[in-house]
Scaffold this motif. Sequence first.
Motif, PDB file in Angstrom:
ATOM      1  N   GLU A  47       0.825  -1.207   0.000  1.00  0.00           N
ATOM      2  CA  GLU A  47       0.000   0.000   0.000  1.00  0.00           C
ATOM      3  C   GLU A  47       0.861   1.259   0.000  1.00  0.00           C
ATOM      4  O   GLU A  47       0.469   2.288  -0.552  1.00  0.00           O
ATOM      5  CB  GLU A  47      -0.925  -0.008   1.219  1.00  0.00           C
ATOM      6  CG  GLU A  47      -2.120  -0.949   1.055  1.00  0.00           C
ATOM      7  CD  GLU A  47      -2.944  -1.071   2.325  1.00  0.00           C
ATOM      8  OE1 GLU A  47      -2.484  -0.562   3.383  1.00  0.00           O
ATOM      9  OE2 GLU A  47      -4.033  -1.677   2.288  1.00  0.00           O
ATOM     10  N   GLN A  48       2.008   1.178   0.604  1.00  0.00           N
ATOM     11  CA  GLN A  48       2.927   2.315   0.655  1.00  0.00           C
ATOM     12  C   GLN A  48       4.063   2.219  -0.357  1.00  0.00           C
ATOM     13  O   GLN A  48       4.578   3.236  -0.815  1.00  0.00           O
ATOM     14  CB  GLN A  48       3.520   2.444   2.061  1.00  0.00           C
ATOM     15  CG  GLN A  48       2.517   2.825   3.136  1.00  0.00           C
ATOM     16  CD  GLN A  48       1.924   4.194   2.881  1.00  0.00           C
ATOM     17  OE1 GLN A  48       0.778   4.329   2.455  1.00  0.00           O
ATOM     18  NE2 GLN A  48       2.712   5.226   3.109  1.00  0.00           N
ATOM     19  N   ASN A  49       4.469   1.003  -0.673  1.00  0.00           N
ATOM     20  CA  ASN A  49       5.644   0.777  -1.517  1.00  0.00           C
ATOM     21  C   ASN A  49       5.382  -0.416  -2.428  1.00  0.00           C
ATOM     22  O   ASN A  49       5.582  -1.560  -2.041  1.00  0.00           O
ATOM     23  CB  ASN A  49       6.877   0.531  -0.638  1.00  0.00           C
ATOM     24  CG  ASN A  49       8.148   0.347  -1.437  1.00  0.00           C
ATOM     25  OD1 ASN A  49       8.121   0.114  -2.642  1.00  0.00           O
ATOM     26  ND2 ASN A  49       9.286   0.419  -0.765  1.00  0.00           N
ATOM     27  N   ILE A  50       4.950  -0.128  -3.649  1.00  0.00           N
ATOM     28  CA  ILE A  50       4.578  -1.198  -4.569  1.00  0.00           C
ATOM     29  C   ILE A  50       5.797  -2.004  -5.022  1.00  0.00           C
ATOM     30  O   ILE A  50       5.655  -3.124  -5.528  1.00  0.00           O
ATOM     31  CB  ILE A  50       3.800  -0.635  -5.784  1.00  0.00           C
ATOM     32  CG1 ILE A  50       3.071  -1.754  -6.542  1.00  0.00           C
ATOM     33  CG2 ILE A  50       4.732   0.138  -6.700  1.00  0.00           C
ATOM     34  CD1 ILE A  50       2.066  -2.521  -5.724  1.00  0.00           C
ATOM     35  N   LEU A  51       6.998  -1.456  -4.830  1.00  0.00           N
ATOM     36  CA  LEU A  51       8.225  -2.199  -5.115  1.00  0.00           C
ATOM     37  C   LEU A  51       8.866  -2.684  -3.820  1.00  0.00           C
ATOM     38  O   LEU A  51      10.096  -2.787  -3.711  1.00  0.00           O
ATOM     39  CB  LEU A  51       9.211  -1.324  -5.903  1.00  0.00           C
ATOM     40  CG  LEU A  51       8.734  -0.841  -7.274  1.00  0.00           C
ATOM     41  CD1 LEU A  51       9.816  -0.016  -7.951  1.00  0.00           C
ATOM     42  CD2 LEU A  51       8.355  -2.014  -8.169  1.00  0.00           C
ATOM     43  N   GLY A  52       8.025  -3.029  -2.872  1.00  0.00           N
ATOM     44  CA  GLY A  52       8.511  -3.488  -1.575  1.00  0.00           C
ATOM     45  C   GLY A  52       9.340  -4.748  -1.646  1.00  0.00           C
ATOM     46  O   GLY A  52      10.190  -4.991  -0.788  1.00  0.00           O
ATOM     47  N   GLY A  53       9.119  -5.562  -2.673  1.00  0.00           N
ATOM     48  CA  GLY A  53       9.915  -6.775  -2.827  1.00  0.00           C
ATOM     49  C   GLY A  53      11.364  -6.467  -3.134  1.00  0.00           C
ATOM     50  O   GLY A  53      12.288  -7.019  -2.526  1.00  0.00           O
ATOM     51  N   MET A  54      11.598  -5.549  -4.077  1.00  0.00           N
ATOM     52  CA  MET A  54      12.968  -5.174  -4.403  1.00  0.00           C
ATOM     53  C   MET A  54      13.594  -4.369  -3.279  1.00  0.00           C
ATOM     54  O   MET A  54      14.765  -4.563  -2.928  1.00  0.00           O
ATOM     55  CB  MET A  54      12.999  -4.372  -5.704  1.00  0.00           C
ATOM     56  CG  MET A  54      14.399  -3.948  -6.120  1.00  0.00           C
ATOM     57  SD  MET A  54      15.544  -5.316  -6.402  1.00  0.00           S
ATOM     58  CE  MET A  54      15.058  -5.791  -8.077  1.00  0.00           C
ATOM     59  N   CYS A  55      12.825  -3.462  -2.686  1.00  0.00           N
ATOM     60  CA  CYS A  55      13.382  -2.659  -1.599  1.00  0.00           C
ATOM     61  C   CYS A  55      13.807  -3.531  -0.418  1.00  0.00           C
ATOM     62  O   CYS A  55      14.782  -3.221   0.264  1.00  0.00           O
ATOM     63  CB  CYS A  55      12.372  -1.609  -1.146  1.00  0.00           C
ATOM     64  SG  CYS A  55      12.182  -0.251  -2.339  1.00  0.00           S
ATOM     65  N   ALA A  56      13.089  -4.617  -0.194  1.00  0.00           N
ATOM     66  CA  ALA A  56      13.487  -5.538   0.864  1.00  0.00           C
ATOM     67  C   ALA A  56      14.860  -6.137   0.602  1.00  0.00           C
ATOM     68  O   ALA A  56      15.574  -6.522   1.531  1.00  0.00           O
ATOM     69  CB  ALA A  56      12.458  -6.659   0.997  1.00  0.00           C
ATOM     70  N   ARG A  57      15.249  -6.205  -0.664  1.00  0.00           N
ATOM     71  CA  ARG A  57      16.536  -6.786  -1.043  1.00  0.00           C
ATOM     72  C   ARG A  57      17.662  -5.753  -1.090  1.00  0.00           C
ATOM     73  O   ARG A  57      18.808  -6.088  -0.779  1.00  0.00           O
ATOM     74  CB  ARG A  57      16.396  -7.465  -2.425  1.00  0.00           C
ATOM     75  CG  ARG A  57      15.566  -8.729  -2.408  1.00  0.00           C
ATOM     76  CD  ARG A  57      15.074  -9.083  -3.811  1.00  0.00           C
ATOM     77  NE  ARG A  57      14.597 -10.450  -3.906  1.00  0.00           N
ATOM     78  CZ  ARG A  57      13.405 -10.862  -3.526  1.00  0.00           C
ATOM     79  NH1 ARG A  57      12.548  -9.972  -3.006  1.00  0.00           N
ATOM     80  NH2 ARG A  57      13.058 -12.122  -3.645  1.00  0.00           N
ATOM     81  N   VAL A  58      17.349  -4.532  -1.524  1.00  0.00           N
ATOM     82  CA  VAL A  58      18.422  -3.581  -1.814  1.00  0.00           C
ATOM     83  C   VAL A  58      18.455  -2.367  -0.891  1.00  0.00           C
ATOM     84  O   VAL A  58      19.421  -1.616  -0.921  1.00  0.00           O
ATOM     85  CB  VAL A  58      18.353  -3.103  -3.281  1.00  0.00           C
ATOM     86  CG1 VAL A  58      18.345  -4.282  -4.230  1.00  0.00           C
ATOM     87  CG2 VAL A  58      17.133  -2.214  -3.523  1.00  0.00           C
ATOM     88  N   CYS A  59      17.429  -2.138  -0.079  1.00  0.00           N
ATOM     89  CA  CYS A  59      17.426  -0.977   0.794  1.00  0.00           C
ATOM     90  C   CYS A  59      18.597  -1.041   1.773  1.00  0.00           C
ATOM     91  O   CYS A  59      18.873  -2.115   2.319  1.00  0.00           O
ATOM     92  CB  CYS A  59      16.131  -0.925   1.599  1.00  0.00           C
ATOM     93  SG  CYS A  59      14.996   0.344   1.078  1.00  0.00           S
ATOM     94  N   PRO A  60      19.246   0.095   2.034  1.00  0.00           N
ATOM     95  CA  PRO A  60      20.253   0.119   3.094  1.00  0.00           C
ATOM     96  C   PRO A  60      19.572   0.173   4.455  1.00  0.00           C
ATOM     97  O   PRO A  60      19.621   1.185   5.174  1.00  0.00           O
ATOM     98  CB  PRO A  60      21.042   1.399   2.789  1.00  0.00           C
ATOM     99  CG  PRO A  60      20.051   2.296   2.142  1.00  0.00           C
ATOM    100  CD  PRO A  60      19.131   1.385   1.342  1.00  0.00           C
ATOM    101  N   THR A  61      18.899  -0.909   4.804  1.00  0.00           N
ATOM    102  CA  THR A  61      18.116  -0.943   6.049  1.00  0.00           C
ATOM    103  C   THR A  61      18.975  -0.657   7.270  1.00  0.00           C
ATOM    104  O   THR A  61      18.484  -0.163   8.284  1.00  0.00           O
ATOM    105  CB  THR A  61      17.426  -2.306   6.221  1.00  0.00           C
ATOM    106  OG1 THR A  61      18.419  -3.349   6.124  1.00  0.00           O
ATOM    107  CG2 THR A  61      16.375  -2.532   5.153  1.00  0.00           C
ATOM    108  N   GLU A  62      20.289  -0.954   7.142  1.00  0.00           N
ATOM    109  CA  GLU A  62      21.186  -0.739   8.274  1.00  0.00           C
ATOM    110  C   GLU A  62      21.352   0.736   8.611  1.00  0.00           C
ATOM    111  O   GLU A  62      21.780   1.077   9.726  1.00  0.00           O
ATOM    112  CB  GLU A  62      22.552  -1.371   7.996  1.00  0.00           C
ATOM    113  CG  GLU A  62      23.343  -0.752   6.850  1.00  0.00           C
ATOM    114  CD  GLU A  62      22.950  -1.251   5.481  1.00  0.00           C
ATOM    115  OE1 GLU A  62      23.527  -0.773   4.492  1.00  0.00           O
ATOM    116  OE2 GLU A  62      22.067  -2.140   5.389  1.00  0.00           O
ATOM    117  N   THR A  63      21.004   1.619   7.683  1.00  0.00           N
ATOM    118  CA  THR A  63      21.080   3.059   7.959  1.00  0.00           C
ATOM    119  C   THR A  63      19.700   3.715   7.956  1.00  0.00           C
ATOM    120  O   THR A  63      19.592   4.925   8.111  1.00  0.00           O
ATOM    121  CB  THR A  63      21.977   3.781   6.929  1.00  0.00           C
ATOM    122  OG1 THR A  63      21.427   3.616   5.621  1.00  0.00           O
ATOM    123  CG2 THR A  63      23.389   3.228   6.966  1.00  0.00           C
TER     124      THR A  63
END
Length: 444
Positions: A82-98
């Motif tokens: 609902e917020q991020n339609i590319l949530g699948g890719m973002c789960a893989r490439v987002c710098p979640t550590e920052t």
Amino acid sequence: MAQGQMAPGIVAGRLSSDELAANFDDLHPAYAPHEAAVAADRCYFCYDAPCQAACPTDIDIPMFIRQIQTGHPEAAARTIFEQNILGGMCARVCPTETLCEEACVREAAEGKPVEIGRLQRYATDTLMRGGVHPFTRAAPTGKTVAVVGAGPAGLSCAHRLAMLGHDVVIHEAREKAGGLNEFGIAAYKATQNFAAAEVDWLLQIGGIVIETSSALGRTITLEGLRDAYDAVFLSIGLAGVNALRAAGEDKDGVIDAVEFIAALRQADDLSALPVGRNVVVIGGGMTAIDAAVQSKLLGAENVTVAYRRSREEMGASRFEQDLAASKGVKLMFNVQPVAVHGNGSAVEIELEYTSSAGGTLKGTGETIRLAADQVFKAIGQSLAGAPEGLALEGRKIRVEGPGRTSVPGVWAGGDCASGGDDLTVTAVAEGRDAAMDIHAQLSA
């Protein structure tokens, strides 16, 4: 620059196919259901969740983790999408550590955050495997919108507009959609052709047509798009590569890092992809790290990232720096290129040590030479061929609010637009927000 030409030391087949397959396996393997349940159980489900505040797309992270914890990963995925339609890719490439994980209360208390990125991947992968798109289109509005660029911002904008009932045509300069998700991200971060599969899944909303090999300034013009459509959204990225400004950068073996990564991502056989024996990458961002690590994984013996400023000023996160070091990449700080040496082809690179005083970078005059038969330029990109009439801010299109440009009826987002970080998740947010503003204006 001698693009496409290879110096003698740049060869293919340094490693076997089995070695390459192991090297380019998934960086963060997917959770099994029981692993996801255990990971979700660590969440405190904070009322004023700092992780959500740190997410550029404002995903309700406590909510989707609670939905995983209670055994409803598909519902969790919908919360994400609902917020991020590319949530699948973002789960893989987002710098979640920052971003979200750095803000996690568990990180502050224990030094070990909830693994939000992997939980997001578990949820989104579960829903996408089912093959059913979670959203349906509103009634047709009769309005048409042109989106220029099928990268994260363009795809996000197009999906939201289609969901609201508008018809969208995406004009993509390349032969394939996906933008940096398809061509610019390290192969070990998005395995099994995920970027293309995600585009196909996104298009299930309906109402979106992608026209490839359709480039602004070559086959289409901004003026023509404004005449033909009710609104235009530009997500054209940054195609220009900055120069090293070093003598000899036109020698064979000096290559744009973005071109190397794109070639690797599109290669059917990694054992056929040439790489140098001694590789030096100039730059300090994610592109530099991705090029360096993948060079090492392809079999380069010595790989060095040379960055002109300090470690603390490096654009790539500490996680990415440590990842590179763990793969055998050497990181050099406070050095800048002076010259590439060799008779026609790169053999060595000369670097000058730098110092910084009051924010001003200066060369010290002291130099060092490194063996280098392959040099990658990863020192940033710039807007190439901005449409006439658009106001610029530095090297990008100036935007206000939710992506409004200086030209009426034209919006912009993603890397080509001013403001925000050059991240996939930021581009998705900008595309989504621009779509909502376009919808409001078309509905007025």
